[in-house]
Design a protein around this motif. Structure first.
Motif, PDB file in Angstrom:
ATOM      1  N   ALA A  82       0.873  -1.181   0.000  1.00  0.00           N
ATOM      2  CA  ALA A  82       0.000   0.000   0.000  1.00  0.00           C
ATOM      3  C   ALA A  82       0.903   1.222   0.000  1.00  0.00           C
ATOM      4  O   ALA A  82       2.064   1.138  -0.409  1.00  0.00           O
ATOM      5  CB  ALA A  82      -0.949  -0.019   1.200  1.00  0.00           C
ATOM      6  N   SER A  83       0.404   2.335   0.499  1.00  0.00           N
ATOM      7  CA  SER A  83       1.197   3.562   0.577  1.00  0.00           C
ATOM      8  C   SER A  83       2.496   3.324   1.335  1.00  0.00           C
ATOM      9  O   SER A  83       2.536   2.571   2.322  1.00  0.00           O
ATOM     10  CB  SER A  83       0.386   4.652   1.287  1.00  0.00           C
ATOM     11  OG  SER A  83       1.208   5.710   1.718  1.00  0.00           O
ATOM     12  N   GLY A 102       2.419   3.645   5.106  1.00  0.00           N
ATOM     13  CA  GLY A 102       1.483   2.814   5.855  1.00  0.00           C
ATOM     14  C   GLY A 102       2.100   1.526   6.375  1.00  0.00           C
ATOM     15  O   GLY A 102       3.213   1.133   6.003  1.00  0.00           O
ATOM     16  N   ALA A 156      -1.951   1.298  -4.141  1.00  0.00           N
ATOM     17  CA  ALA A 156      -3.045   2.051  -3.511  1.00  0.00           C
ATOM     18  C   ALA A 156      -3.757   1.233  -2.436  1.00  0.00           C
ATOM     19  O   ALA A 156      -4.704   1.712  -1.828  1.00  0.00           O
ATOM     20  CB  ALA A 156      -4.045   2.511  -4.556  1.00  0.00           C
ATOM     21  N   GLY A 157      -3.332   0.007  -2.197  1.00  0.00           N
ATOM     22  CA  GLY A 157      -3.910  -0.772  -1.111  1.00  0.00           C
ATOM     23  C   GLY A 157      -4.681  -1.997  -1.556  1.00  0.00           C
ATOM     24  O   GLY A 157      -4.510  -2.519  -2.664  1.00  0.00           O
ATOM     25  N   SER A 168      -8.750   6.052   1.677  1.00  0.00           N
ATOM     26  CA  SER A 168      -8.047   6.349   0.431  1.00  0.00           C
ATOM     27  C   SER A 168      -8.605   5.490  -0.696  1.00  0.00           C
ATOM     28  O   SER A 168      -9.072   4.369  -0.466  1.00  0.00           O
ATOM     29  CB  SER A 168      -6.540   6.109   0.587  1.00  0.00           C
ATOM     30  OG  SER A 168      -6.276   4.786   0.984  1.00  0.00           O
ATOM     31  N   THR A 185      -8.759   1.300  -1.360  1.00  0.00           N
ATOM     32  CA  THR A 185      -8.777   0.500  -0.141  1.00  0.00           C
ATOM     33  C   THR A 185     -10.145  -0.140   0.041  1.00  0.00           C
ATOM     34  O   THR A 185     -11.175   0.427  -0.324  1.00  0.00           O
ATOM     35  CB  THR A 185      -8.438   1.352   1.099  1.00  0.00           C
ATOM     36  OG1 THR A 185      -9.331   2.470   1.155  1.00  0.00           O
ATOM     37  CG2 THR A 185      -7.011   1.838   1.046  1.00  0.00           C
ATOM     38  N   ASN A 208      -4.599   9.295   1.530  1.00  0.00           N
ATOM     39  CA  ASN A 208      -3.839   8.262   2.232  1.00  0.00           C
ATOM     40  C   ASN A 208      -3.540   8.728   3.652  1.00  0.00           C
ATOM     41  O   ASN A 208      -3.968   9.804   4.081  1.00  0.00           O
ATOM     42  CB  ASN A 208      -2.572   7.881   1.457  1.00  0.00           C
ATOM     43  CG  ASN A 208      -1.555   9.017   1.365  1.00  0.00           C
ATOM     44  OD1 ASN A 208      -1.486   9.893   2.229  1.00  0.00           O
ATOM     45  ND2 ASN A 208      -0.755   9.011   0.315  1.00  0.00           N
ATOM     46  N   TYR A 209      -2.805   7.908   4.385  1.00  0.00           N
ATOM     47  CA  TYR A 209      -2.558   8.184   5.802  1.00  0.00           C
ATOM     48  C   TYR A 209      -1.941   9.564   6.033  1.00  0.00           C
ATOM     49  O   TYR A 209      -2.468  10.385   6.792  1.00  0.00           O
ATOM     50  CB  TYR A 209      -1.622   7.119   6.389  1.00  0.00           C
ATOM     51  CG  TYR A 209      -2.086   5.702   6.224  1.00  0.00           C
ATOM     52  CD1 TYR A 209      -3.242   5.244   6.845  1.00  0.00           C
ATOM     53  CD2 TYR A 209      -1.363   4.797   5.453  1.00  0.00           C
ATOM     54  CE1 TYR A 209      -3.673   3.941   6.713  1.00  0.00           C
ATOM     55  CE2 TYR A 209      -1.784   3.486   5.306  1.00  0.00           C
ATOM     56  CZ  TYR A 209      -2.938   3.061   5.935  1.00  0.00           C
ATOM     57  OH  TYR A 209      -3.361   1.764   5.799  1.00  0.00           O
ATOM     58  N   GLN A 228      -9.159   6.009   8.839  1.00  0.00           N
ATOM     59  CA  GLN A 228      -8.058   5.252   8.247  1.00  0.00           C
ATOM     60  C   GLN A 228      -7.924   3.934   8.998  1.00  0.00           C
ATOM     61  O   GLN A 228      -8.194   3.870  10.202  1.00  0.00           O
ATOM     62  CB  GLN A 228      -6.734   6.016   8.307  1.00  0.00           C
ATOM     63  CG  GLN A 228      -6.681   7.289   7.494  1.00  0.00           C
ATOM     64  CD  GLN A 228      -6.637   7.041   5.982  1.00  0.00           C
ATOM     65  OE1 GLN A 228      -6.723   5.901   5.522  1.00  0.00           O
ATOM     66  NE2 GLN A 228      -6.518   8.101   5.209  1.00  0.00           N
TER      67      GLN A 228
END
Length: 320
Positions: A32-33, A36, A63-64, A141, A144, A170-171, A188
């Motif tokens: 993912a990011s 993260g 992107a997750g 995000s 996800t 994102n986070y 999140q």
């Protein structure tokens, strides 16, 4: 949802022409990011398995969960990381995968719990999810899986997406936007402490909002992959909560497609567990990976992973 369906459909069509994304010694993990927990855990596992010498593991930022499902189906990654809600939905063709239908994915391992964080700044004065109506809210995000569950949680509080101004970040983006006053709250999900939140918690006092007992009961009864959890006080620097915060968690898993080579998945799973001592202390998430929980099953296992678990005595046969 239509965007997700189109992404998955194109991946399925592309998969028809592929026999795998790498040769016998290379393996790609989609995470993912890069800010993260997925990425940090994937990198820790990948480095340990690579160091064992039999596989060359490459870790890819994505992107997750949902994008990882599409990438696994298209053959761009061998193994993906996703929360249990994503693999359950993709395998059963439910929730955010209702339009796409049941997809060709199988489980490799269960790793650690990812907790839902609903957070605001302390100076906002917001103390409950019910106060988010009319606010600017990051609901997660893009890409996800937990967007579906986050919307269900808001709905349980009598709030629809039409009642808020939704943002998709994102986070780190959501934590910065909160700190800058550009949004009022953020949803999140990740294993605490999430690096992207931690970065901004050093200079901003965040408050984690609890999920009510009524909503926890409703969600865990409806969705078999969701579990009750707590985020302890003091996990993040300047965290305003004096007490632990009740929330939900989803187990983060590794998954693959059925056509990925059985021997490759067997070797990866075996080395991931045999090298566990070398990366277990990387962070709070990797410390949760254990022989006792790695074979927790949400969807059927890939034959390579199942073979290892049976050999190691971690998955008992139901045959009489």
């Amino acid at each position: 949802m239509k965007k997700l369906f189109a992404l998955v459909l194109s991946a399925v069509l592309a998969a028809c022409t592929l026999t795998g994304c790498s040769d016998a010694n290379n393996l790609v993990i989609g995470t993912a990011s890069s800010t993260g927990t997925f990425y940090y855990v994937g990198a820790a596992i990948g480095n340990a398995v690579s160091d064992a010498g039999e596989l060359n593991v490459m870790v890819q930022a994505t992107a997750g969960s949902n994008e990882n499902v599409a990438l696994a189906l298209s053959g761009d990654i061998d193994i993906g990381m996703a929360n249990s809600d994503a693999i359950y939905g993709a395998y059963t063709g439910t929730m955010s995968y209702a339009e796409a239908g049941s997809l060709d994915i199988l489980q490799v391992a269960a790793l650690y719990d990812s907790q839902l964080h609903v957070f605001v700044t302390e100076k906002s004065g917001i103390t409950d999810i019910s106060q988010l109506k009319g606010k600017k809210v990051c609901v997660g995000s893009q890409g996800t899986s937990y967007l579906f569950i986050n919307e269900a949680i808001l709905n349980a509080y009598g709030i629809t997406l039409a009642d808020i101004q939704p943002f998709y970040m994102n986070y780190a983006e959501s934590a910065q936007a909160l700190a800058d006053g550009d949004i009022d709250a953020a949803f999140q999900t990740g294993g605490y402490p999430i690096a992207g939140i931690q970065q901004y918690a050093a200079s901003t006092s965040f408050r984690m909002l609890p999920v009510s007992e009524e909503v926890l009961t409703a969600v865990t009864e409806e969705y078999p992959f969701a579990r009750r959890a707590v985020i302890p006080a003091g996990v993040y620097e300047n965290q305003a909560n004096e007490d632990a915060v009740n929330t939900l968690s989803y187990q983060t898993c590794l998954f693959t497609s059925s056509w990925v080579d059985e021997e490759k998945i067997y070797t990866f799973t075996k080395l991931m567990m045999e090298t566990l001592d070398s990366y277990a202390q990387t962070n709070d998430a990797t410390r949760q990976i254990s022989p006792e929980t790695v074979a927790t099953q949400y969807i059927p296992f890939h034959p390579g992973a199942e073979r290892y678990y049976r050999e190691a005595g971690l998955l008992q046969s139901t045959e009489q």
